[in-house]
Scaffold this motif. Sequence first.
Motif, PDB file in Angstrom:
ATOM      1  N   ILE A  70       0.830  -1.029   0.346  1.00 20.08           N
ATOM      2  CA  ILE A  70      -0.012   0.013  -0.357  1.00 20.08           C
ATOM      3  C   ILE A  70       1.327   1.511   0.111  1.00 20.08           C
ATOM      4  O   ILE A  70       0.768   1.983  -1.100  1.00 20.08           O
ATOM      5  N   GLU A  74       0.124   4.167  -2.628  1.00 17.62           N
ATOM      6  CA  GLU A  74      -0.138   5.988  -1.523  1.00 17.62           C
ATOM      7  C   GLU A  74       1.111   6.450  -2.608  1.00 17.62           C
ATOM      8  O   GLU A  74       0.691   7.679  -3.214  1.00 17.62           O
ATOM      9  N   GLU A 101      -6.697   5.137  -8.039  1.00 18.17           N
ATOM     10  CA  GLU A 101      -7.561   5.416  -7.097  1.00 18.17           C
ATOM     11  C   GLU A 101      -8.325   3.765  -7.218  1.00 18.17           C
ATOM     12  O   GLU A 101      -8.537   3.542  -5.768  1.00 18.17           O
ATOM     13  N   LEU A 104      -5.439   1.658  -5.379  1.00 18.69           N
ATOM     14  CA  LEU A 104      -5.449   1.689  -4.757  1.00 18.69           C
ATOM     15  C   LEU A 104      -6.382   0.966  -3.513  1.00 18.69           C
ATOM     16  O   LEU A 104      -6.368   0.899  -2.440  1.00 18.69           O
ATOM     17  N   SER A 105      -8.114   1.046  -3.967  1.00 17.96           N
ATOM     18  CA  SER A 105      -8.869   1.330  -3.206  1.00 17.96           C
ATOM     19  C   SER A 105      -8.884  -0.796  -3.243  1.00 17.96           C
ATOM     20  O   SER A 105      -9.083  -0.786  -2.127  1.00 17.96           O
ATOM     21  N   ARG A 108      -6.340  -1.867  -0.931  1.00 12.95           N
ATOM     22  CA  ARG A 108      -6.475  -1.537   0.588  1.00 12.95           C
ATOM     23  C   ARG A 108      -7.744  -2.809   1.413  1.00 12.95           C
ATOM     24  O   ARG A 108      -7.121  -3.545   2.433  1.00 12.95           O
ATOM     25  N   GLU A 109      -8.281  -2.632   0.701  1.00 20.34           N
ATOM     26  CA  GLU A 109      -9.177  -3.512   0.482  1.00 20.34           C
ATOM     27  C   GLU A 109      -8.810  -5.377   1.442  1.00 20.34           C
ATOM     28  O   GLU A 109      -9.195  -6.358   1.949  1.00 20.34           O
ATOM     29  N   TYR A 111      -5.755  -5.445   1.406  1.00 17.96           N
ATOM     30  CA  TYR A 111      -4.750  -5.459   2.950  1.00 17.96           C
ATOM     31  C   TYR A 111      -5.183  -6.262   3.707  1.00 17.96           C
ATOM     32  O   TYR A 111      -5.100  -6.733   5.113  1.00 17.96           O
ATOM     33  N   GLN A 112      -6.843  -5.094   3.932  1.00 19.17           N
ATOM     34  CA  GLN A 112      -7.435  -5.712   5.385  1.00 19.17           C
ATOM     35  C   GLN A 112      -7.872  -7.254   5.014  1.00 19.17           C
ATOM     36  O   GLN A 112      -7.636  -7.675   6.515  1.00 19.17           O
TER      37      GLN A 112
END
Length: 130
Positions: A70, A74, A101, A104-105, A108-109, A111-112
Amino acid sequence: MPIFANVRPESKYFAGQAQEEPFPVTLVPDGGGYHWQGGVGGKYRTMDLFFFIKQEDRFREFNLPNLSEIPQLEITKNAILNGVGNHWGSGYWEKVSELAEELLSAAREEYQIQANREAEERERELIPKP
């Protein structure tokens, strides 16, 4: 344009799966981070590969950020947005910004999801078995 790859020497897959010439790969999102399909091993992480395009019968290496990292995404997104400024108002750069974007979104998802999965696995390891 097809993308080619070969296994990096520092990868755990190098000894058995590196090839003399780069092999074709395809990007297929994967929950475990093995986003690249192709070659002897079948699936690879971005960090395991060098990437190439073929131009005029020659392979030319190019750098590809690890989409699982991530902070790298960024930095890439901010570089695109800062570069756009007042001079890059074309639809092309707007699309590049939108794609950055979206990536990246999604990262992030993912990664979580992966962090949650790893936390659950650690918790299961701590629970004593009867």
